[in-house]
Design a protein around this motif. Structure first.
Motif, mmCIF file in Angstrom:
data_model
loop_
_atom_site.group_PDB
_atom_site.id
_atom_site.type_symbol
_atom_site.label_atom_id
_atom_site.label_comp_id
_atom_site.label_asym_id
_atom_site.label_seq_id
_atom_site.Cartn_x
_atom_site.Cartn_y
_atom_site.Cartn_z
ATOM 1 N N TYR A 131 0.836 -1.201 0.000
ATOM 2 C CA TYR A 131 0.000 0.000 0.000
ATOM 3 C C TYR A 131 0.872 1.252 0.000
ATOM 4 O O TYR A 131 0.592 2.228 -0.717
ATOM 5 C CB TYR A 131 -0.924 0.012 1.220
ATOM 6 C CG TYR A 131 -2.206 -0.757 1.051
ATOM 7 C CD1 TYR A 131 -2.203 -2.067 0.582
ATOM 8 C CD2 TYR A 131 -3.428 -0.203 1.385
ATOM 9 C CE1 TYR A 131 -3.374 -2.799 0.431
ATOM 10 C CE2 TYR A 131 -4.616 -0.917 1.243
ATOM 11 C CZ TYR A 131 -4.582 -2.207 0.768
ATOM 12 O OH TYR A 131 -5.748 -2.921 0.628
ATOM 13 N N SER B 152 -1.327 4.213 -1.734
ATOM 14 C CA SER B 152 -2.761 3.972 -1.686
ATOM 15 C C SER B 152 -3.473 5.012 -0.828
ATOM 16 O O SER B 152 -2.962 5.455 0.203
ATOM 17 C CB SER B 152 -3.028 2.575 -1.109
ATOM 18 O OG SER B 152 -4.416 2.375 -0.900
ATOM 19 N N LYS B 153 -4.664 5.389 -1.259
ATOM 20 C CA LYS B 153 -5.484 6.351 -0.518
ATOM 21 C C LYS B 153 -6.402 5.648 0.488
ATOM 22 O O LYS B 153 -7.118 6.315 1.230
ATOM 23 C CB LYS B 153 -6.328 7.183 -1.481
ATOM 24 C CG LYS B 153 -5.511 7.944 -2.515
ATOM 25 C CD LYS B 153 -4.479 8.852 -1.869
ATOM 26 C CE LYS B 153 -3.664 9.602 -2.925
ATOM 27 N NZ LYS B 153 -2.564 10.397 -2.309
ATOM 28 N N MET B 154 -6.373 4.319 0.490
ATOM 29 C CA MET B 154 -7.195 3.578 1.445
ATOM 30 C C MET B 154 -6.388 3.337 2.713
ATOM 31 O O MET B 154 -5.629 2.378 2.823
ATOM 32 C CB MET B 154 -7.667 2.247 0.851
ATOM 33 C CG MET B 154 -8.469 1.396 1.827
ATOM 34 S SD MET B 154 -9.444 0.088 1.033
ATOM 35 C CE MET B 154 -10.942 0.995 0.621
ATOM 36 N N SER C 244 -12.506 1.800 -2.371
ATOM 37 C CA SER C 244 -12.191 0.382 -2.411
ATOM 38 C C SER C 244 -11.943 -0.091 -3.839
ATOM 39 O O SER C 244 -10.988 -0.829 -4.113
ATOM 40 C CB SER C 244 -13.333 -0.419 -1.778
ATOM 41 O OG SER C 244 -13.072 -1.799 -1.835
ATOM 42 N N ASN D 198 -8.678 1.228 -5.070
ATOM 43 C CA ASN D 198 -7.547 0.555 -4.431
ATOM 44 C C ASN D 198 -7.308 -0.828 -5.047
ATOM 45 O O ASN D 198 -6.158 -1.246 -5.213
ATOM 46 C CB ASN D 198 -7.804 0.414 -2.930
ATOM 47 C CG ASN D 198 -6.614 -0.148 -2.195
ATOM 48 O OD1 ASN D 198 -5.565 0.477 -2.091
ATOM 49 N ND2 ASN D 198 -6.761 -1.361 -1.676
#
Length: 254
Positions: free
Chosen positions: A173, A178-180, A212, A215
């Motif tokens: 990630y 990643s933005k999650m 989601s 991602n």
């Protein structure tokens, strides 16, 4: 007597463990009170909860605080950070009882008891080493009160294997930016069985679903491979949705 000695020994070791976590600045323990509210009593439960908050505010009750998360299945979690097990003993409503009197105090909690068939307390541990929040680890995600809980039940023999895979996911990630973002909690004192919970904050359901999907594309086959490998060590997997409830929370004035 022998059983009591074993329990006392276990509690002492756990107390030392929690203190060590706090001193190292690695993990944070939380006391969780879970209420499984009957579907027909949701409105009444929230009314009684707000009455409790109002009584605490009116009487400026000290030495007690909690935040609240509500899940769509009727589960409510009252969450309080603790430093060690002594905090659990000190977490009580005696100050409120003294200020409102026994009759009013008892009635308030009798009203709670009508709303659920099951409730209980346990400790959960926030694990920074497994969590992915590159902007800073925090449970207070302003503007993002929507929550999704991913729970992974794990046998004792597979705890380390799951942790290793979670570290691989965190590294992936991070490499993909990643933005999650997510926080990982591990079961602690008062739980039967071992599990991890990944908690993700979002603005709302649409925001979460969009994040989601984005991602999944971002981590691609590499991420799918790690997830598949991790789930080989998972006994059960459940997902719940809900939100934080500031209107049901209480924080004493300074």
């Amino acid at each position: 007597m022998q059983i009591r000695l074993k329990i006392a020994s276990f509690l002492t070791l756990l107390l030392i463990s929690l203190v060590s976590m706090a001193q190292e600045g690695e993990n944070q323990a939380f006391l969780v009170h879970e209420d499984r509210v009957k579907p027909s009593m949701t409105r009444e439960y929230e009314k009684v909860s707000k009455d409790l908050v109002s009584a605490c505010k009116t009487n400026n009750v000290k030495n007690i605080n909690w935040s609240v998360a509500s899940m769509h299945d009727g589960t409510y979690l009252a969450i309080t950070p603790i430093k060690d097990l002594a905090d659990i003993q000190n977490f009580n409503f005696e100050d409120l009882r003294e200020k409102v009197g026994d009759a009013k105090f008892n009635q308030m909690f009798e009203n709670f008891n009508k709303c659920y068939s099951n409730h209980g307390d346990y400790v959960t541990i926030l694990m920074p080493s497994l969590s992915y929040m590159p902007d800073g680890l925090t449970t207070n995600t302003e503007g993002k009160n929507y929550r999704v809980w991913h729970r992974l039940d794990v046998s004792p023999a597979n705890i380390q294997k799951v942790q290793d895979k979670m570290k691989e996911l965190k590294a992936l990630y991070a490499s993909k930016n990643s933005k999650m973002h997510y926080r990982i909690y591990q079961s602690g004192f008062g739980n039967v069985g071992d599990y991890f919970v990944a908690v993700i904050s979002a603005k709302d359901a649409v925001d979460y679903d969009s994040m989601s999907a984005e991602n999944q594309k971002l981590i691609g086959d590499e991420g799918k491979k790690i997830f598949d490998e991790m789930f080989e060590y998972v006994d059960a997997y459940t997902v719940k949705r809900g939100s934080m409830r500031p209107d049901l929370a209480y924080q004493p004035e300074e």
